[in-house]
Every structure is written in C-alpha cells, then in structure tokens.
Motif scaffolding. Structure first.
Motif, PDB file in Angstrom:
ATOM      1  N   ARG A  25      -4.339  -4.369 -10.959  1.00 65.72           N
ATOM      2  CA  ARG A  25      -3.952  -4.751  -9.598  1.00 65.72           C
ATOM      3  C   ARG A  25      -4.430  -6.169  -9.273  1.00 65.72           C
ATOM      4  NH1 ARG A  25      -6.803  -1.432  -6.406  1.00 65.72           N
ATOM      5  NH2 ARG A  25      -8.079  -3.054  -5.511  1.00 65.72           N
ATOM      6  N   LYS A  26      -5.672  -6.479  -9.626  1.00 67.79           N
ATOM      7  CA  LYS A  26      -6.219  -7.812  -9.348  1.00 67.79           C
ATOM      8  C   LYS A  26      -5.490  -8.888 -10.156  1.00 67.79           C
ATOM      9  CE  LYS A  26      -9.182  -6.838  -6.232  1.00 67.79           C
ATOM     10  NZ  LYS A  26      -8.944  -7.286  -4.863  1.00 67.79           N
ATOM     11  N   ALA A  27      -5.139  -8.580 -11.389  1.00 65.08           N
ATOM     12  CA  ALA A  27      -4.405  -9.546 -12.213  1.00 65.08           C
ATOM     13  C   ALA A  27      -3.027  -9.819 -11.610  1.00 65.08           C
ATOM     14  CB  ALA A  27      -4.274  -9.037 -13.641  1.00 65.08           C
ATOM     15  N   ARG A  28      -2.366  -8.774 -11.152  1.00 66.93           N
ATOM     16  CA  ARG A  28      -1.050  -8.955 -10.528  1.00 66.93           C
ATOM     17  C   ARG A  28      -1.156  -9.736  -9.216  1.00 66.93           C
ATOM     18  NH1 ARG A  28       2.802  -5.956 -13.145  1.00 66.93           N
ATOM     19  NH2 ARG A  28       1.937  -4.482 -14.647  1.00 66.93           N
ATOM     20  N   GLU A  29      -2.206  -9.461  -8.450  1.00 66.01           N
ATOM     21  CA  GLU A  29      -2.424 -10.215  -7.210  1.00 66.01           C
ATOM     22  C   GLU A  29      -2.689 -11.690  -7.516  1.00 66.01           C
ATOM     23  OE1 GLU A  29      -5.662  -8.254  -5.211  1.00 66.01           O
ATOM     24  OE2 GLU A  29      -4.428  -6.520  -4.673  1.00 66.01           O
ATOM     25  N   THR A  30      -3.461 -11.946  -8.562  1.00 61.17           N
ATOM     26  CA  THR A  30      -3.760 -13.329  -8.939  1.00 61.17           C
ATOM     27  C   THR A  30      -2.501 -14.028  -9.431  1.00 61.17           C
ATOM     28  OG1 THR A  30      -6.045 -12.764  -9.457  1.00 61.17           O
ATOM     29  CG2 THR A  30      -5.188 -14.802 -10.423  1.00 61.17           C
ATOM     30  N   GLN A  31      -1.699 -13.329 -10.204  1.00 57.77           N
ATOM     31  CA  GLN A  31      -0.439 -13.901 -10.676  1.00 57.77           C
ATOM     32  C   GLN A  31       0.452 -14.272  -9.484  1.00 57.77           C
ATOM     33  OE1 GLN A  31       2.445 -11.264 -12.542  1.00 57.77           O
ATOM     34  NE2 GLN A  31       2.710 -12.757 -14.204  1.00 57.77           N
ATOM     35  N   LYS A  32       0.535 -13.385  -8.525  1.00 56.82           N
ATOM     36  CA  LYS A  32       1.331 -13.647  -7.321  1.00 56.82           C
ATOM     37  C   LYS A  32       0.755 -14.837  -6.549  1.00 56.82           C
ATOM     38  CE  LYS A  32       3.006 -11.264  -3.192  1.00 56.82           C
ATOM     39  NZ  LYS A  32       2.975 -10.006  -2.434  1.00 56.82           N
ATOM     40  N   TYR A  33      -0.559 -14.899  -6.462  1.00 55.83           N
ATOM     41  CA  TYR A  33      -1.245 -15.995  -5.769  1.00 55.83           C
ATOM     42  C   TYR A  33      -0.954 -17.332  -6.453  1.00 55.83           C
ATOM     43  CZ  TYR A  33      -5.172 -18.635  -3.800  1.00 55.83           C
ATOM     44  OH  TYR A  33      -5.956 -19.571  -3.175  1.00 55.83           O
ATOM     45  N   ILE A  34      -1.040 -17.349  -7.781  1.00 58.79           N
ATOM     46  CA  ILE A  34      -0.764 -18.576  -8.537  1.00 58.79           C
ATOM     47  C   ILE A  34       0.694 -18.989  -8.343  1.00 58.79           C
ATOM     48  CG2 ILE A  34      -0.602 -19.584 -10.853  1.00 58.79           C
ATOM     49  CD1 ILE A  34      -2.989 -17.681 -11.600  1.00 58.79           C
ATOM     50  N   ARG A  35       1.589 -18.021  -8.368  1.00 65.76           N
ATOM     51  CA  ARG A  35       3.009 -18.320  -8.150  1.00 65.76           C
ATOM     52  C   ARG A  35       3.205 -18.956  -6.773  1.00 65.76           C
ATOM     53  NH1 ARG A  35       5.069 -13.585  -9.345  1.00 65.76           N
ATOM     54  NH2 ARG A  35       5.427 -14.130 -11.515  1.00 65.76           N
ATOM     55  N   ALA A  36       2.517 -18.427  -5.766  1.00 71.49           N
ATOM     56  CA  ALA A  36       2.625 -18.987  -4.412  1.00 71.49           C
ATOM     57  C   ALA A  36       2.067 -20.407  -4.369  1.00 71.49           C
ATOM     58  CB  ALA A  36       1.895 -18.091  -3.411  1.00 71.49           C
ATOM     59  N   GLU A 110     -12.241 -18.292  -8.513  1.00 68.74           N
ATOM     60  CA  GLU A 110     -12.950 -17.125  -7.981  1.00 68.74           C
ATOM     61  C   GLU A 110     -12.242 -15.833  -8.375  1.00 68.74           C
ATOM     62  OE1 GLU A 110     -12.003 -19.730  -6.048  1.00 68.74           O
ATOM     63  OE2 GLU A 110     -13.931 -20.670  -5.600  1.00 68.74           O
ATOM     64  N   ARG A 111     -10.933 -15.861  -8.356  1.00 66.99           N
ATOM     65  CA  ARG A 111     -10.159 -14.679  -8.742  1.00 66.99           C
ATOM     66  C   ARG A 111     -10.332 -14.390 -10.236  1.00 66.99           C
ATOM     67  NH1 ARG A 111      -5.872 -13.469  -4.925  1.00 66.99           N
ATOM     68  NH2 ARG A 111      -6.220 -14.727  -3.075  1.00 66.99           N
TER      69      ARG A 111
END
Length: 131
Positions: A25-36, A110-111
């Motif tokens: 879940r955290k990896a997917r959130e980070t991927q989404k964050y990086i994409r943003a 941090e992520r």
C-alpha cells in the motif's frame, strides 16, 4: 506463555503478510505521489523531471517485487520472498539516491525511508521463518 515452534512460525508468517500488505500500500501511494510530482507544475527542471521518472520506474519494480514476496508467504518459499524483498528495498533505495543526489526533493525521501523500514521488518521475519 507456552507455545510450539509451529504456532510461533505461524504468527511470524501472519506478521510478514500484514507487513507486506502495508508495504504494498505504501509503495503504491509513493508511486502515485511521485507521478503527481512529475505531472505537477513545479517539476519544470529537466533534472528534477528525470529523477522523478527514474523513481516512478523503480517503484513499478518495487511493487512487482513486493507482489512476489507476498506470494512467497502463501507458498512457503521464503528464500524467494527474501530475494524479492531485498530487490524491492534496493529499488526503493535507488529512487532515494536519485532524489537526494539531485535537485528533486518533494518528500520522496521520507516515503522511501518508511518503506525501507517496513521491508527491514519483513526481512527479519523471513529470516526467522526461513532459517
């Protein structure tokens, strides 16, 4: 408390599964964050954009490796799980080096650290159940 080795191992396996689910879940959130960040208006510097692109690619690999590690807890192939978790951690660390070495920041470090800590826990659990 009295317990048998099998029960103890089952508890560790359960903890490993939970930790990998959170890691995924955290990896997917980070991927989404990086994409943003990559799509955001602030990422106009070509070096920053390249750093984020590299991280985005690495996080695709991180998520694939975590999936393999999760499967290893189902099959009991803890050696494969250990390898996959190590690869996931290496790829997240590569992203971290990418963003900390250049002008890109944006909270990705941090992520990455949080994910790395989760994966450290998984590696300890895998050592306990597999070795």
């Amino acid at each position: 408390m009295n317990s048998t080795a099998g029960i103890r191992a089952a508890n560790f396996v359960g903890a490993g599964k939970i930790t990998l689910t959170v890691s995924d879940r955290k990896a997917r959130e980070t991927q989404k964050y990086i994409r943003a960040l990559l799509l955001g208006r602030k990422a106009t510097d070509p070096k920053v954009r390249q750093s984020y692109k590299t991280c985005l690619e690495k996080y695709g690999d991180v998520i694939k490796s975590i999936s393999v590690a999760k499967d290893s807890f189902v099959t009991g192939d803890y050696d494969t799980g250990f390898t996959a978790t190590t690869v996931a951690q290496r790829d997240a660390d590569a992203c971290n080096r990418e963003v900390t070495a250049g002008p890109a920041r944006g909270g990705v470090g941090e992520r990455n650290k949080y994910l790395s800590n989760l994966l450290d826990i998984v590696l300890v659990i895998l050592n306990m159940v597999g070795g």
